[in-house]
Design an enzyme around this catalytic site. Sequence first.
Site, PDB file in Angstrom:
ATOM      1  N   GLU A 155      43.264  -3.345  33.985  1.00 37.86           N
ATOM      2  CA  GLU A 155      42.312  -2.367  33.480  1.00 37.86           C
ATOM      3  C   GLU A 155      41.664  -2.964  32.237  1.00 37.86           C
ATOM      4  OE1 GLU A 155      43.634   1.570  32.640  1.00 37.86           O
ATOM      5  OE2 GLU A 155      44.862   1.685  34.452  1.00 37.86           O
ATOM      6  N   ASP A 202      42.226   8.209  23.630  1.00 40.22           N
ATOM      7  CA  ASP A 202      43.045   7.096  23.151  1.00 40.22           C
ATOM      8  C   ASP A 202      43.637   7.377  21.785  1.00 40.22           C
ATOM      9  OD1 ASP A 202      42.643   5.348  25.373  1.00 40.22           O
ATOM     10  OD2 ASP A 202      40.599   5.026  24.675  1.00 40.22           O
ATOM     11  N   TYR A 238      45.470   8.730  38.657  1.00 39.66           N
ATOM     12  CA  TYR A 238      46.065   8.387  37.366  1.00 39.66           C
ATOM     13  C   TYR A 238      46.833   9.612  36.864  1.00 39.66           C
ATOM     14  CZ  TYR A 238      46.135   6.152  32.689  1.00 39.66           C
ATOM     15  OH  TYR A 238      46.508   5.560  31.499  1.00 39.66           O
TER      16      TYR A 238
END
Length: 259
Positions: free
Chosen positions: A48, A59, A171
Amino acid sequence: MRLADKFNELRNRNETALLAYVCAGDPDIDSTPRIVDSLIKGGADIIELGLPFSDPVADGPTIQAASERALSGGMNPDRYFELVGSLDVQVPLVCMTYYNLIFKRGIERFVKDCVSSGISGLIIPDLPAEESNDLANCCSKEGVDLIFLVAPVTTDERIEMILSKTSGFVYIVSRLGVTGTRSNVTAATSDIISRVRTDIPKAVGFGISNAEQAAKIIDAGADGVIVGSAFVDIIASGDNVDKRLEDLTTEIKAVCRRD
């Protein structure tokens, strides 16, 4: 290589996929090919590559700092696709970025750039599946997998809807919050893995940083484990980066082989 082909290959070998995340251009553009090579030498099955954005809401501090370093070094979409296209690798590449960059470049242009540079899939954490039709249609037309996230608080009804739109892999977010290393893997992780009922490969990320945690995720039924912040921490340290990346990848990949 398509993501489905890689997962099928690994399934035939009774292996779990190791997906390794790094931010393209961190600590500088010239270092990224060497970093990717180290991860692949260690056994990473899928890479990734983050396309940095100025406000990466999904994040944590580690990857936010990596994005800032990459942006300061001149990384942008043009350089990103040029860099990815120059990589000589035999594993699938996935782009993880934010929707603003795709919208600004133009959906069709962005997806076609993915194809021409060798990117197999897209992860867009801030794009809800309900609002993804334009991008999903373009990805389907060009043969790029669009990968959506499922979290522990996602309802069963919404999981079903997300699974109808995702391809390549789903995911699974192991816990609430943002990316970053954690000391344990909670029972909620096992619960969400079991609730995602699908033949699409299930890859689990957010907080996995070592072989022990990866083994627990695999035992819970994951088809893939995603490791990011632990690799980014090594890159940020600047200390014997290539060897340490390869060594950590090797350690985690060892528990993915279930012979």
